[in-house]
Design a protein around this motif. Structure first.
Motif, PDB file in Angstrom:
ATOM      1  N   UNK A  35       0.809  -1.220   0.000  1.00  0.00           N
ATOM      2  CA  UNK A  35       0.000   0.000   0.000  1.00  0.00           C
ATOM      3  C   UNK A  35       0.842   1.269   0.000  1.00  0.00           C
ATOM      4  N   UNK A  36       2.024   1.215  -0.606  1.00  0.00           N
ATOM      5  CA  UNK A  36       2.917   2.370  -0.674  1.00  0.00           C
ATOM      6  C   UNK A  36       2.626   3.246  -1.885  1.00  0.00           C
ATOM      7  N   UNK A  37       1.821   2.782  -2.789  1.00  0.00           N
ATOM      8  CA  UNK A  37       1.530   3.549  -3.992  1.00  0.00           C
ATOM      9  C   UNK A  37       0.719   2.726  -4.952  1.00  0.00           C
ATOM     10  N   UNK A  38       0.608   3.235  -6.164  1.00  0.00           N
ATOM     11  CA  UNK A  38      -0.145   2.503  -7.173  1.00  0.00           C
ATOM     12  C   UNK A  38       0.569   2.575  -8.510  1.00  0.00           C
ATOM     13  N   UNK A  39       0.269   1.594  -9.322  1.00  0.00           N
ATOM     14  CA  UNK A  39       0.854   1.486 -10.661  1.00  0.00           C
ATOM     15  C   UNK A  39      -0.287   1.530 -11.662  1.00  0.00           C
ATOM     16  N   UNK A  40      -0.152   2.370 -12.687  1.00  0.00           N
ATOM     17  CA  UNK A  40      -1.151   2.435 -13.744  1.00  0.00           C
ATOM     18  C   UNK A  40      -0.513   1.939 -15.036  1.00  0.00           C
ATOM     19  N   UNK A  41      -1.139   0.931 -15.626  1.00  0.00           N
ATOM     20  CA  UNK A  41      -0.638   0.352 -16.871  1.00  0.00           C
ATOM     21  C   UNK A  41      -1.344   0.997 -18.051  1.00  0.00           C
ATOM     22  N   UNK A  42      -0.687   1.011 -19.202  1.00  0.00           N
ATOM     23  CA  UNK A  42      -1.260   1.618 -20.394  1.00  0.00           C
ATOM     24  C   UNK A  42      -2.236   0.691 -21.102  1.00  0.00           C
ATOM     25  N   UNK A  43      -2.001  -0.613 -20.975  1.00  0.00           N
ATOM     26  CA  UNK A  43      -2.863  -1.563 -21.677  1.00  0.00           C
ATOM     27  C   UNK A  43      -2.848  -2.906 -20.960  1.00  0.00           C
ATOM     28  N   UNK A  44      -3.773  -3.757 -21.371  1.00  0.00           N
ATOM     29  CA  UNK A  44      -3.844  -5.108 -20.817  1.00  0.00           C
ATOM     30  C   UNK A  44      -2.595  -5.904 -21.196  1.00  0.00           C
ATOM     31  N   UNK A  45      -2.066  -5.671 -22.390  1.00  0.00           N
ATOM     32  CA  UNK A  45      -0.857  -6.369 -22.834  1.00  0.00           C
ATOM     33  C   UNK A  45       0.328  -6.031 -21.932  1.00  0.00           C
ATOM     34  N   UNK A  46       0.404  -4.777 -21.511  1.00  0.00           N
ATOM     35  CA  UNK A  46       1.476  -4.381 -20.605  1.00  0.00           C
ATOM     36  C   UNK A  46       1.311  -5.075 -19.246  1.00  0.00           C
ATOM     37  N   UNK A  47       0.072  -5.244 -18.808  1.00  0.00           N
ATOM     38  CA  UNK A  47      -0.186  -5.959 -17.559  1.00  0.00           C
ATOM     39  C   UNK A  47       0.228  -7.424 -17.684  1.00  0.00           C
ATOM     40  N   UNK A  48      -0.049  -8.035 -18.828  1.00  0.00           N
ATOM     41  CA  UNK A  48       0.340  -9.430 -19.040  1.00  0.00           C
ATOM     42  C   UNK A  48       1.857  -9.581 -19.002  1.00  0.00           C
ATOM     43  N   UNK A  49       2.573  -8.617 -19.582  1.00  0.00           N
ATOM     44  CA  UNK A  49       4.038  -8.672 -19.562  1.00  0.00           C
ATOM     45  C   UNK A  49       4.568  -8.497 -18.144  1.00  0.00           C
ATOM     46  N   UNK A  50       3.964  -7.577 -17.391  1.00  0.00           N
ATOM     47  CA  UNK A  50       4.367  -7.374 -15.998  1.00  0.00           C
ATOM     48  C   UNK A  50       4.096  -8.624 -15.181  1.00  0.00           C
ATOM     49  N   UNK A  51       2.979  -9.308 -15.453  1.00  0.00           N
ATOM     50  CA  UNK A  51       2.654 -10.537 -14.738  1.00  0.00           C
ATOM     51  C   UNK A  51       3.670 -11.631 -15.051  1.00  0.00           C
ATOM     52  N   UNK A  52       4.044 -11.751 -16.328  1.00  0.00           N
ATOM     53  CA  UNK A  52       5.032 -12.762 -16.716  1.00  0.00           C
ATOM     54  C   UNK A  52       6.376 -12.487 -16.027  1.00  0.00           C
ATOM     55  N   UNK A  53       6.781 -11.224 -15.961  1.00  0.00           N
ATOM     56  CA  UNK A  53       8.022 -10.874 -15.277  1.00  0.00           C
ATOM     57  C   UNK A  53       7.939 -11.186 -13.787  1.00  0.00           C
ATOM     58  N   UNK A  54       6.796 -10.896 -13.185  1.00  0.00           N
ATOM     59  CA  UNK A  54       6.599 -11.147 -11.763  1.00  0.00           C
ATOM     60  C   UNK A  54       6.627 -12.645 -11.456  1.00  0.00           C
ATOM     61  N   UNK A  55       5.987 -13.440 -12.289  1.00  0.00           N
ATOM     62  CA  UNK A  55       5.994 -14.901 -12.110  1.00  0.00           C
ATOM     63  C   UNK A  55       7.416 -15.430 -12.245  1.00  0.00           C
ATOM     64  N   UNK A  56       8.183 -14.897 -13.198  1.00  0.00           N
ATOM     65  CA  UNK A  56       9.576 -15.322 -13.371  1.00  0.00           C
ATOM     66  C   UNK A  56      10.392 -14.980 -12.131  1.00  0.00           C
ATOM     67  N   UNK A  57      10.196 -13.777 -11.580  1.00  0.00           N
ATOM     68  CA  UNK A  57      10.915 -13.381 -10.363  1.00  0.00           C
ATOM     69  C   UNK A  57      10.546 -14.274  -9.181  1.00  0.00           C
ATOM     70  N   UNK A  58       9.270 -14.621  -9.072  1.00  0.00           N
ATOM     71  CA  UNK A  58       8.830 -15.506  -7.995  1.00  0.00           C
ATOM     72  C   UNK A  58       9.474 -16.877  -8.130  1.00  0.00           C
ATOM     73  N   UNK A  59       9.464 -17.422  -9.336  1.00  0.00           N
ATOM     74  CA  UNK A  59      10.062 -18.747  -9.565  1.00  0.00           C
ATOM     75  C   UNK A  59      11.563 -18.741  -9.307  1.00  0.00           C
TER      76      UNK A  59
END
Length: 85
Positions: A35-59
């Protein structure tokens, strides 16, 4: 004080859950996990890329923890069954 790898992993998973929830609702703005801030994405595709990066970091982080099981992505699911009739 630095976070332990387990705490970092918990934060990343919380961030992933919030991102998944935002993607499901169609909202392009996501509150950060702490809850330190918020992120606004430009498109759903950008969100999908951010999710893929996040999943890779988690793994990657989970693989460094002792006794951790790395999740694999399934390419094909085959279901067989028998009718009771």
């Amino acid at each position: 004080m630095a976070d332990t790898p387990e705490q970092q992993l918990a934060k990343l998973r919380a961030q992933l859950a919030k991102l998944d929830q935002a993607m499901a609702s169609g909202v392009l703005t996501v509150e950060q996990a702490d809850n330190a801030g918020r992120i606004t994405y430009r498109s759903y595709a950008e969100m999908k890329q951010a999710r893929a990066d996040l999943v890779r970091r988690i793994n990657d982080l989970a693989a460094t923890l002792p006794g951790a099981v790395v999740q694999r992505r399934t390419r094909q699911v085959v279901m067989t069954g028998r009718s009771g009739w």
